[in-house]
Each structure stands twice: as structure tokens, then as C-alpha cells.
Design an enzyme around this catalytic site. Structure first.
Site, PDB file in Angstrom:
ATOM      1  N   PHE A 119       0.868  -1.215  -0.166  1.00 12.34           N
ATOM      2  CA  PHE A 119      -0.322   0.135  -0.212  1.00 12.34           C
ATOM      3  C   PHE A 119       0.883   1.015  -0.357  1.00 12.34           C
ATOM      4  CE2 PHE A 119      -4.316   0.991   0.756  1.00 12.34           C
ATOM      5  CZ  PHE A 119      -5.179   0.073   0.535  1.00 12.34           C
ATOM      6  N   GLN A 240      -7.490  14.714   3.310  1.00 16.90           N
ATOM      7  CA  GLN A 240      -7.280  13.223   2.806  1.00 16.90           C
ATOM      8  C   GLN A 240      -8.319  13.746   1.468  1.00 16.90           C
ATOM      9  OE1 GLN A 240      -5.935   9.377   3.379  1.00 16.90           O
ATOM     10  NE2 GLN A 240      -4.814  10.723   3.036  1.00 16.90           N
ATOM     11  N   HIS A 242      -8.320  11.302  -1.250  1.00 17.48           N
ATOM     12  CA  HIS A 242      -7.685  10.235  -1.525  1.00 17.48           C
ATOM     13  C   HIS A 242      -7.463  10.076  -3.470  1.00 17.48           C
ATOM     14  CE1 HIS A 242      -7.889   5.992  -2.820  1.00 17.48           C
ATOM     15  NE2 HIS A 242      -7.284   5.627  -1.614  1.00 17.48           N
ATOM     16  N   LEU A 252     -14.790   5.429  -4.021  1.00 10.88           N
ATOM     17  CA  LEU A 252     -13.678   4.834  -4.072  1.00 10.88           C
ATOM     18  C   LEU A 252     -13.209   4.104  -5.078  1.00 10.88           C
ATOM     19  CD1 LEU A 252     -10.781   6.099  -2.105  1.00 10.88           C
ATOM     20  CD2 LEU A 252     -11.783   4.178  -1.162  1.00 10.88           C
ATOM     21  N   GLU A 255      -6.750   1.667  -3.077  1.00 12.45           N
ATOM     22  CA  GLU A 255      -4.878   2.083  -3.704  1.00 12.45           C
ATOM     23  C   GLU A 255      -4.647   0.927  -3.721  1.00 12.45           C
ATOM     24  OE1 GLU A 255      -3.075   4.996  -1.441  1.00 12.45           O
ATOM     25  OE2 GLU A 255      -2.144   3.488   0.282  1.00 12.45           O
ATOM     26  N   ARG A 286      -0.802   9.515  -0.027  1.00 13.47           N
ATOM     27  CA  ARG A 286      -1.355  10.240  -1.233  1.00 13.47           C
ATOM     28  C   ARG A 286      -1.499  11.579  -1.423  1.00 13.47           C
ATOM     29  NH1 ARG A 286      -6.122   6.748   2.161  1.00 13.47           N
ATOM     30  NH2 ARG A 286      -5.691   4.601   1.074  1.00 13.47           N
ATOM     31  N   HIS A 353     -11.526  12.228   1.266  1.00 11.62           N
ATOM     32  CA  HIS A 353     -11.972  11.069   1.653  1.00 11.62           C
ATOM     33  C   HIS A 353     -11.508  10.409   3.522  1.00 11.62           C
ATOM     34  CE1 HIS A 353     -11.457   6.634   1.659  1.00 11.62           C
ATOM     35  NE2 HIS A 353     -10.311   6.684   2.036  1.00 11.62           N
ATOM     36  N   ARG A 398      -2.319  11.078   6.636  1.00  7.53           N
ATOM     37  CA  ARG A 398      -3.032   9.820   6.779  1.00  7.53           C
ATOM     38  C   ARG A 398      -2.002   8.406   5.546  1.00  7.53           C
ATOM     39  NH1 ARG A 398      -6.055   5.694   6.468  1.00  7.53           N
ATOM     40  NH2 ARG A 398      -8.159   6.351   4.922  1.00  7.53           N
TER      41      ARG A 398
HETATM   42  C1  LIG Z   1     -14.469   4.270   0.794  1.00  5.47           C
HETATM   43  C2  LIG Z   1     -13.465   4.256   1.496  1.00  5.47           C
HETATM   44  C3  LIG Z   1     -13.099   3.430   1.935  1.00  5.47           C
HETATM   45  C4  LIG Z   1     -11.204   3.484   2.587  1.00  5.47           C
HETATM   46  N1  LIG Z   1     -10.671   2.578   2.950  1.00  5.47           N
HETATM   47  C5  LIG Z   1     -10.053   2.127   4.199  1.00  5.47           C
HETATM   48  C6  LIG Z   1      -9.398   0.497   3.679  1.00  5.47           C
HETATM   49  O1  LIG Z   1      -9.427   0.211   3.061  1.00  5.47           O
HETATM   50  N2  LIG Z   1      -8.146   0.982   4.830  1.00  5.47           N
HETATM   51  C7  LIG Z   1      -8.012   1.743   5.855  1.00  5.47           C
HETATM   52  O2  LIG Z   1      -7.174   1.918   6.451  1.00  5.47           O
HETATM   53  N3  LIG Z   1      -9.224   3.192   6.445  1.00  5.47           N
HETATM   54  C8  LIG Z   1     -10.174   3.302   4.909  1.00  5.47           C
HETATM   55  N4  LIG Z   1     -10.714   4.371   4.809  1.00  5.47           N
HETATM   56  C9  LIG Z   1     -11.018   5.240   6.378  1.00  5.47           C
HETATM   57  C10 LIG Z   1     -11.210   3.852   7.671  1.00  5.47           C
HETATM   58  O3  LIG Z   1     -12.525   3.015   6.723  1.00  5.47           O
HETATM   59  C11 LIG Z   1     -12.409   4.925   7.875  1.00  5.47           C
HETATM   60  O4  LIG Z   1     -11.812   5.668   8.809  1.00  5.47           O
HETATM   61  C12 LIG Z   1     -13.432   4.156   9.466  1.00  5.47           C
HETATM   62  O5  LIG Z   1     -13.879   3.050   8.565  1.00  5.47           O
HETATM   63  C13 LIG Z   1     -13.861   5.935  10.503  1.00  5.47           C
HETATM   64  O6  LIG Z   1     -14.418   4.469  11.260  1.00  5.47           O
HETATM   65  P1  LIG Z   1     -15.250   5.031  13.089  1.00  5.47           P
HETATM   66  O7  LIG Z   1     -15.568   3.840  13.544  1.00  5.47           O
HETATM   67  O8  LIG Z   1     -14.455   6.105  12.884  1.00  5.47           O
HETATM   68  O9  LIG Z   1     -16.676   5.527  11.748  1.00  5.47           O
HETATM   69  P2  LIG Z   1     -17.996   4.946  11.196  1.00  5.47           P
HETATM   70  O10 LIG Z   1     -17.585   4.042  10.784  1.00  5.47           O
HETATM   71  O11 LIG Z   1     -17.918   6.142   9.931  1.00  5.47           O
HETATM   72  O12 LIG Z   1     -18.981   5.327  12.117  1.00  5.47           O
HETATM   73  C14 LIG Z   1     -19.528   6.081  12.385  1.00  5.47           C
HETATM   74  C15 LIG Z   1     -20.225   5.696  13.504  1.00  5.47           C
HETATM   75  O13 LIG Z   1     -21.387   7.001  14.287  1.00  5.47           O
HETATM   76  C16 LIG Z   1     -22.152   6.624  14.267  1.00  5.47           C
HETATM   77  N5  LIG Z   1     -23.239   8.616  13.901  1.00  5.47           N
HETATM   78  C17 LIG Z   1     -22.457   9.202  13.459  1.00  5.47           C
HETATM   79  N6  LIG Z   1     -23.293  10.091  14.434  1.00  5.47           N
HETATM   80  C18 LIG Z   1     -24.370   9.539  15.121  1.00  5.47           C
HETATM   81  C19 LIG Z   1     -25.046  10.975  15.895  1.00  5.47           C
HETATM   82  N7  LIG Z   1     -25.247  12.030  15.491  1.00  5.47           N
HETATM   83  N8  LIG Z   1     -25.714   9.476  16.869  1.00  5.47           N
HETATM   84  C20 LIG Z   1     -25.558   8.380  16.539  1.00  5.47           C
HETATM   85  N9  LIG Z   1     -24.108   7.382  15.354  1.00  5.47           N
HETATM   86  C21 LIG Z   1     -23.863   8.360  15.311  1.00  5.47           C
HETATM   87  C22 LIG Z   1     -22.851   6.161  12.736  1.00  5.47           C
HETATM   88  O14 LIG Z   1     -23.922   5.849  12.248  1.00  5.47           O
HETATM   89  C23 LIG Z   1     -21.969   4.895  12.871  1.00  5.47           C
HETATM   90  O15 LIG Z   1     -21.811   4.136  13.699  1.00  5.47           O
HETATM   91  C24 LIG Z   1     -11.790   4.155   3.464  1.00  5.47           C
HETATM   92  C25 LIG Z   1     -13.096   5.503   4.082  1.00  5.47           C
HETATM   93  C26 LIG Z   1     -13.847   5.110   2.752  1.00  5.47           C
HETATM   94  C27 LIG Z   1     -14.747   6.302   2.701  1.00  5.47           C
END
Ligand SMILES: Cc1cc2nc3c(=O)[nH]c(=O)nc-3n(C[C@H](O)[C@H](O)[C@H](O)COP(=O)(O)OP(=O)(O)OC[C@H]3O[C@@H](n4cnc5c(N)ncnc54)[C@H](O)[C@@H]3O)c2cc1C
Ligand code: SF4
Ligand code: SF4
Ligand code: FES
Lengths: 587, 231
Positions: A119, A240, A242, A252, A255, A286, A353, A398
Site C-alpha cells: 500500500f 486527505q 484520495h 472510491l 489504493e 496519498r 476522503h 494518513r
Molecule cells: C470508501 C472508503 C474506503 C476506505 N478504505 C480504507 C481502507 O482500506 N483502510 C483503512 O485503513 N481505512 C480506509 N478508509 C478509512 C476508514 O474506513 C474510516 O476512517 C473508518 O472506517 C471510520 O470508522 P469510524 O469507526 O471512526 O466511523 P464510522 O464507521 O464512519 O462510523 C460512525 C458511526 O457513528 C454513528 N454516528 C455518527 N453520528 C452519530 C450521531 N449523531 N448519533 C448516533 N450515531 C452517530 C454512525 O451511525 C456510525 O455508526 C476508507 C474510507 C472510505 C470512505
């Protein structure tokens, strides 16, 4: 009329990867925990992560956490806190193995071990060449991980409040966090969750931009609630882009495509990354790749009718490899770009992203703010993890696959910290007498508003402003203008009107409340970006093209009140090893 | 573009009705979800779920011109107008296109959707060969959108007793996992005239799955293993 109160030991807001990893820790410790989520847990945006999760398992070639740590520090453009980075890289193997034990369907090597692929920015022996560090389940790693975590939580009987939206933090007179208000979407009922610990895991806010890889629900609610409660947001100028979002659609393309051997071409068929990053080429960091692409497009070497995109070529990998390692990408390219990537290249553009900044925390997930000369005073009762938090392991940029790792490591460590704190302070603090008042006022304002603007029109203006004024390349005049514009838009957002007044599953109300949060993030972003007079990682200014460690090796803290800025030093001292001294960044 | 949308808000409507509307599209609008978002900008009371807008979260399953699917990956160009949008059939409607999924998730939870292996885990990963891992393809990708179960007549009649295609696909996902040790318990649990055997291989489920998964085949495999075990 006072709001109903429900009492829990801890409330976790968010059921993505970080929230569910934390929930698991608490549920297995048999604490009384409420996990709130706007959507059913497996619909959280972690589900969309594709490429993998970083850990130096060394299953496909030698690797170790020191190299991973070096790459992360360098990737962060030396803005990452080295104590947190060491903590994360050392814990990586443990949390990835745990995930495998929970049932995560990782791809496998011929020996039956977890499959790993290269990666961007992940290297062997301190930058010598690419290393296979990304642990993957085809190109559906996030989906596989989120479901595995949910499944494990079902087993541990975690208590989910699905389709409950948290609205505001409740702090008492001493500034301690004692709960959070939330609305049940199905009924419109608003409740105060009274808790000894509130942990935010609300994910990113990529929806402040028009073109984004993020889901509709990524509206930065945790950041908005934090800012309204008088707690600063850290490093919000660092977003970031992407390199490979599908042109037009924003969806998306991982990568991992380049990790598996794909590469970028300009309209002349030139593999231009060889010029910008001679050693690792398409697998540079990135920020570096996104800038190279934007430069190619700017200088007239973009492909397409108006030279508006770059081509991502992977057909040479062959249909077999594509179907096995990148099946989701083939699907996405067909659906959103109308191309069969086993035959033709995919049109791509840099697309917003990931937010490197967020709620300031230490590596135990405790939220920290400057107070009385101490840059890191703990806000009691308040924790954050995942993309909404700024630990800061990602600094100014990142590395791919380090976010899923961040969710696991800091979701777990925040959970452990909550458990420790609940042991030493087993009692609930009282709710303040005006608990919930701020929320009631917001809802009453919205319900009573007449002659206001519609939510989608204000939101669209906000997105256009960010897109135009705070993109891959940043210009001083555009930044200054952007700050003025966003303040205007914020004033308009305070007067939005919804026609739908129903109590039942009122998604118009939800979107209006989300806009309140997006606006705080957008303001924090522009104000912080305008003030940072250097170029570092994802923040690239035309008038200050160089990194300035003397003046700017520090974290930004933005306060909502008066758009005030403060700064705190970067932690250059790791936990046990020698520090990585800042160097010029070449790939 | 012309839409005909099922509307029902228990807060104000005595009964459901269909709302016809004409939506002006922008050239960038490719998917049905884009059209719905435009419609909502005009009439903010239209309620539907959505999140990822790329077919991986499972939020926006609905009945589109008579067939269940995800709005976000259904191409506008391929739809006959007016596009008739209804909530997923067979589940209680909360409002407009939003259904109550409680029963669906209850069935999913009933199959113990988690890896069961009580031997202490090794320090590293539990070893699994690439061939063993292949067995999970076509199973683990499920996004729990409920398109399949809500197109299955057996699920409509017995949502409380028949696990339904989505749940059964996941049951097989764990039976097929070389790391899982609870195959016998899982089979015992399903060996029931309703839980498994209400499936009459009508294949509606396969027809609608937006991820191209095949619950009928998984159900067939479970039956096969059960049979083998019996002899
Ligand atoms: C398309 C894409 C591909 C990616 N691929 C990778 C990868 O391959 N490897 C990598 O390391 N990273 C990757 N990333 C980054 C990574 O996926 C994210 O940074 C990460 O998943 C975020 O996880 P999280 O637990 O912080 O939040 P999220 O998974 O976004 O979850 C947020 C949670 O908070 C809840 N929530 C939000 N606001 C409220 C509220 N007001 N009240 C109640 N609940 C709320 C939502 O319902 C949800 O359950 C990618 C990102 C994207 C967009
Ligand atoms: S094959 Fe079985 S599960 Fe699928 S629709 Fe038919 S009866 Fe339902
Ligand atoms: S099997 Fe297919 S249709 Fe059924 S819930 Fe899973 S993804 Fe949806
Ligand atoms: S919005 Fe996620 S599947 Fe359609």
C-alpha cells in the site's frame, strides 16, 4: 417539560469499527453500556473500506513495527504524535490477530496465514521499497471487519440503540461530561443518556465537500457536538484527498489496485508517477500522488474530453487476479464508470476522503484540552476514538490502511481506559439542572422557523465553498474569501426551515440537525487552513510552499467561540524508542 | 423523470397513498437514489433510508417497479417510467419507504451469527488454507439489505418462524467456516419444519440479491449436510 433520563455506566456514540471495538471491550467487562447509532451498525461507513488494515505481521516478506512506525511518522509529515504512533504500530499485530479470532474472513497465503498486500507509503527498512503490510479480505476489508465486530458484539450481548441520533453533550459546572442527549428517529422522542463515560466514535465529516468518497451519514456529528460544548477541534485543516475516486461519482477505488500492480497514466499514456516519486512511484503517500495528479490535470495532461481526469490502468493484472483480489472494484467500475477494468482503464480524480484532524485525545482515548498551562488536561467523562478523534497518529497525512488499524487499537484502548476510570470513580455525577436545554432550544428553533432557507440549498453552498476554497492546492486569497463565505453560510444555517414537522422518522429534521454539525466542521477547516502559513502533508499553500518546522510544527486547536485558534506542541518523543527526527520527505 | 412513491406517515395519514411527481434531473444523476435525493429537495417529507450510495451498506433496499433492489445502484436509464417505488413487501411500514426490520434481524440473530470456537486461540492467526477460505466466498459479502427475505413468499407467511434466505445464507457462512466448531449445534437448530424447511426453492431470493449471492444454493448445501449427517 423535562426530558426523560436513562442511566448507563457508559454511552458509546457510533457503531462503526471504532465504536464497536470499544463496545466489545465494555460488553465483555459486563458494564451497562448503550451504543447509539444513526444507522444499523453494519451500515456504518467502515463497511465501505476496501484495501486493508495495516500490521507488520510479515506474512508476505520481512517486516517489523519499527519500519511501520517510521513510515507513519514520515507519512504524517512529522505532525503525528510519536508516542501514539509507537503505541499503535506495536499493538497492530495483537488487534489484527484478535479480529481474525472473532471470525474475520481474511484472504490467505498458501501457508494459511493472513494475506498481505503493498500500500502507499508503507515501506521496508525505512523507505527502501514497498512492503506488503496491508491485511486484506479481497477489496472488502471494511465490510468483513465491521460484520465480524458486529457479530462478536452480538455474542457479547452489547446493547445497541439503532437509529438513535445523539444531539448534544451534557457537561456539568466543572466541565465534566455527564451525558448526551439523543433522539429516537422512529418516534422523534428526545432523551438524556446519563452516563459516567461518554465515548464518541462518530466517524468522519467528508460530506463538507461536494466530491467525496464518504457516505451521506458522514456529517461530523461528534465534532459538531464537541465544538458546541466549548471543546476545541484539532488540526482540521488537514483533509486527505484520495488519489482515485471515480471521476464524477466520487466512489472510491482502493489504493490496493496500485498495491496489486495497477498504475496511473496521463493522456499521453505516460506513467507520470515515475517523475514525482522515483523510488516507490504509484505507491507514494496519498498527498504526494494527489498533488501529482492535480498537477498533470492543471498542466493539460489530463485524459477525457476536457482533460479532467487521470487513467488508472489495471487490465494488465489479468481477469483472474482482478476477480480474486479486486472483485468489488470490478463491480464499482462497471456500475459507476461504465468500464470493465479488466479491459480498460478507470477514469479517476483526487477526491476528499478522510479527516486527519478531530477531537483532541491522548492514546488512551481521553479527550484532552489546554488548561492552566497544561496542554493536555483530561476532560473527565469524555473519550473519543476512530476518525472523529485526533490522537494524532496521522498528523498531516494518513497512510492507507492505518485508519482501520487506528479504529481497532484506539477503540480498544479507549474501552480499557473507560473500564479503569469506572473502577476508580464508580458513581454517576449529577446532571446539571439545565441538562438538555441546548438541545430543546435547537429543536424548538427548527420547529418554529418560518421564512427560512431549505437545508439542501444551504448545504450545497457549504460544499461548493469547501471544494473551491480549500482543495488539493490552496491559495491565500481563496482561503481568506472562503473564511468570510463560510461565516455567512453558518449564519444562514442557523435559520434553516423544514416543512416536514412529523414526529415519525423525520429525515428532514435529521438532515437539518446534521447540517448544524457540518457547518462547525467546515468553519473549523477554513479558519485553521487560512491561519497555517506553511505547506505540510495534505495542506499545500501556494504562498508558503515549504514545510516550516520552526514556526509550525504544532497542532492547531480551533474553538467555536469567536473562531479562536490556539496551538499545542507535537509530541516528538515516542514511548520507548528513539525519536524520528524531521527530514525532507521524498518517496 | 416521473416517480410514483408510496407515502404513509402515521402521524398524519389515515392510510397510505401513491404520490406522483416529476423530478428534474441533472446530467450527473445516474442512479435512482440521485433522483430520490432530488425529489426530497423539493418535498422534504419523503422518507427513505440511505447511506453509502455505493451498494455496500444495505440501507436503501426498496421495491422498484415491482422488484426489490438498492436505489443507489439501480441505473435511472434502465427504469421504465413512471418508476413505482414501494417499501419492501412483507415488513411493517414505519413511514413511506422505511420498513421495520426488527423481524428480519431477529431471524439473523437467531442463527448465532458469530464464529464459535472454544479452543483458546493461538498467539497468531488460526490457520486456514486458501481453499478453505474460498468456501466463504459468495457468503460473507451479504450486506443484510433484506431484498431476498422480503421477496420470499415463505418469509411473508412465516416471518416469525422461517429464518429466511438472508439468515440461512449466514447460517451456512458459519457452517462452511473451517474455524467454526458448532456445525452440529447449528444443524440441530435448523432441523425444524419451519426454520429451514419452509424453503421451497422458489429462487425469488437469488433473483433479487443486489450482491449476486445465492441463498438457495446455501440452503441446498445445509440440507445436503443434514442428510449426510443423518445416514
Ligand atoms: C470508501 C472508503 C474506503 C476506505 N478504505 C480504507 C481502507 O482500506 N483502510 C483503512 O485503513 N481505512 C480506509 N478508509 C478509512 C476508514 O474506513 C474510516 O476512517 C473508518 O472506517 C471510520 O470508522 P469510524 O469507526 O471512526 O466511523 P464510522 O464507521 O464512519 O462510523 C460512525 C458511526 O457513528 C454513528 N454516528 C455518527 N453520528 C452519530 C450521531 N449523531 N448519533 C448516533 N450515531 C452517530 C454512525 O451511525 C456510525 O455508526 C476508507 C474510507 C472510505 C470512505
Ligand atoms: S428459494 Fe427458498 S428462501 Fe429463496 S425465495 Fe424461495 S423459498 Fe424463499
Ligand atoms: S443475501 Fe443478498 S439480498 Fe439477501 S440480505 Fe444478503 S445481500 Fe441482501
Ligand atoms: S445507500 Fe448503501 S446500499 Fe444503497
Amino acid at each position: 417539560m423535562a426530558l426523560a433520563v436513562r442511566k448507563f455506566d457508559a454511552v458509546i456514540v457510533g457503531a462503526g469499527g471504532s465504536g464497536m471495538r470499544a463496545a466489545l471491550q465494555l460488553a465483555e467487562a459486563e458494564l451497562k453500556v448503550a451504543v447509539l447509532s444513526k444507522v444499523f451498525p453494519t451500515r456504518s461507513h467502515t463497511v465501505a473500506a476496501q484495501g486493508g488494515v495495516a500490521a507488520s505481521l510479515g506474512n508476505n516478506g520481512e517486516d517489523n513495527w519499527h519500519w511501520h512506525m517510521f513510515d507513519t511518522v514520515k507519512g504524517s509529515d512529522y505532525l503525528g504524535d510519536q508516542d501514539a504512533i509507537e503505541f499503535m504500530c506495536r499493538k497492530a499485530n495483537e488487534v489484527v490477530y484478535e479480529l481474525e479470532h472473532y471470525g474475520m474472513p481474511f484472504d490467505r497465503t498458501p501457508e494459511g496465514r493472513i494475506y498481505q498486500r503493498p500500500f502507499g507509503g508503507q515501506t521496508r527498512n525505512y523507505g527502501e521499497g514497498p512492503v506488503a503490510r496491508s491485511c486484506a479480505a479481497a477489496d472488502r476489508t471494511g465490510h468483513a471487519m465491521l460484520h465480524a465486530l458486529y457479530q462478536r458484539n452480538v455474542r457479547a450481548r452489547a446493547h445497541f440503540f439503532v437509529e438513535w441520533m445523539a444531539l448534544d453533550l451534557v457537561r456539568d459546572a466543572e466541565g465534566d461530561v455527564v451525558g448526551v442527549t439523543a433522539m429516537e428517529m422512529e418516534t422523534g422522542e428526545v432523551v438524556i443518556f446519563h452516563a459516567k463515560a461518554v465515548l464518541f466514535a462518530t466517524g468522519g465529516a467528508g460530506r463538507i465537500y461536494s466530491a467525496s468518497t464518504n457516505a451521506f451519514i458522514n456529517t461530523g456529528d461528534g465534532l459538531g457536538m464537541t465544538a458546541r460544548a466549548g471543546i476545541p477541534l484539532e488540526d482540521m485543516e488537514f483533509w486527505q484527498f484520495h488519489p482515485t475516486g471515480v471521476a464524477g461519482a466520487g466512489v472510491l477505488i482502493t489504493e490496493g489496485v496500485r498495491g496489486e500492480g495497477g498504475y496511473l497514466l496521463n493522456k499521453n499514456g505516460e506513467r507520470f508517477m515515475e517523475r514525482y516519486a522515483p523510488t516507490v512511484k504509484d505507491l507514494a503517500s496519498r498527498d504526494v500522488v494527489a498533488r501529482a495528479m492535480a498537477t498533470e490535470i492543471k498542466e493539460g495532461r489530463g485524459a477525457g474530453k476536457d482533460g479532467e481526469y487521470i487513467l488508472l490502468k489495471l487490465d494488465h493484472l489479468g481477469a483472474e487476479v482482478i476477480n480474486k483480489r479486486l472483485p468489488g472494484i470490478r463491480e464499482i467500475a462497471l456500475t459507476f464508470a461504465n468500464v470493465d477494468c479488466a479491459k480498460e482503464p478507470i477514469p479517476v480524480v483526487p477526491t476528499v476522503h478522510y479527516q486527519m484532524g478531530g477531537i483532541p485525545t491522548n492514546y488512551h482515548g481521553q479527550v484532552v484540552v489546554p488548561k492552566n498551562g497544561d496542554p493536555e488536561t483530561v476532560v473527565r467523562g469524555f473519550y473519543a476514538a476512530g476518525e472523529c478523534a485526533c490522537v494524532s497518529v496521522h498528523g498531516a497525512n494518513r497512510l492507507g490502511t492505518n485508519s482501520l488499524l487506528d479504529l481497532l487499537v484506539f477503540g480498544k484502548s479507549a474501552g480499557e481506559q473507560v473500564i479503569r476510570d469506572l473502577k476508580s470513580e464508580p458513581m454517576h455525577k449529577d446532571l446539571p439542572r439545565d441538562a438538555g436545554e441546548a438541545t430543546r432550544a435547537r429543536l424548538a428553533r427548527l420547529d418554529g422557523q418560518s421564512n427560512g432557507e431549505s437545508v439542501p440549498s444551504v448545504a450545497a453552498d457549504m460544499r461548493r465553498t469547501l471544494q473551491l476554497h480549500c482543495g488539493v492546492f490552496r491559495f491565500p486569497d481563496l482561503l481568506v474569501e472562503g473564511v468570510a463565505k463560510i461565516k455567512d453560510i453558518a449564519a444562514r444555517a442557523a435559520r434553516t426551515e423544514i416543512k416536514d414537522k412529523s414526529k415519525v422518522f423525520n429525515t428532514a429534521r435529521v438532515e437539518a440537525l446534521e447540517l448544524d454539525n457540518l457547518i462547525e466542521v467546515a468553519r473549523a477547516t477554513l479558519v485553521s487552513a487560512e491561519a497555517r502559513k506553511e505547506s505540510r502533508g495534505a495542506h499545500d499553500r501556494s504562498d508558503y510552499p515549504k514545510r516550516d518546522d520552526e514556526a509550525w510544527m504544532r497542532h492547531t486547536l480551533w474553538y467555536k467561540e469567536g473562531d479562536r485558534l490556539d496551538y499545542r506542541p507535537v509530541k516528538l518523543k515516542p514511548l520507548t524508542v528513539a525519536a524520528f527526527e524531521p527530514k525532507a520527505r521524498v518517496y | 423523470m416521473r416517480l410514483s412513491i408510496y407515502r404513509y406517515d402515521p402521524d398524519k395519514d389515515a392510510k397510505p397513498y401513491m404520490q406522483d411527481m416529476e423530478v428534474a434531473l441533472e446530467p450527473t444523476d445516474q442512479m435512482l437514489l440521485d433522483a430520490l435525493v432530488r425529489a426530497k429537495a423539493v418535498d422534504d417529507s419523503i422518507a427513505f433510508r440511505r447511506s453509502c450510495r455505493e451498494g455496500v451498506c444495505g440501507s436503501d433496499a426498496m421495491n422498484i417497479n415491482g422488484k426489490n433492489g438498492l436505489a443507489c445502484i439501480t441505473k435511472i436509464a434502465e427504469l421504465k417510467e413512471p418508476v413505482v417505488l414501494k417499501p419492501l413487501p412483507g415488513l411493517p411500514v414505519i413511514r413511506d419507504l422505511i420498513v421495520d426490520m426488527t423481524q428480519f434481524f431477529k431471524q439473523y440473530h437467531s442463527i448465532k451469527p458469530y464464529l464459535i470456537n472454544d479452543t483458546p486461540p493461538p498467539e497468531g492467526e488460526r490457520v486456514q488454507s486458501p481453499e478453505e477460505r474460498e468456501e466463504l466466498n459468495g457468503l460473507y459479502e451479504c450486506i443484510l439489505c433484506a431484498c431476498c427475505s422480503t421477496s420470499c413468499p415463505s418469509f411473508w407467511w412465516n416471518p416469525d418462524k422461517f429464518v429466511g434466505p438472508a439468515g440461512l445464507l449466514q447460517a451456512y457462512r458459519f457452517i462452511a467456516d473451517s474455524r467454526d466448531q458448532a456445525t452440529n449445534e447449528r444443524l440441530d437448530d435448523l432441523n425444524d419444519p419451519y426454520r429451514l424447511f419452509r424453503c421451497h426453492s422458489i429462487m425469488n431470493c437469488v433473483d433479487v440479491c443486489p450482491k449476486g449471492l445465492n441463498p438457495t444454493r446455501a440452503i441446498g448445501k445445509i440440507k445436503e449436510i443434514m442428510l449426510k449427517r443423518a445416514v
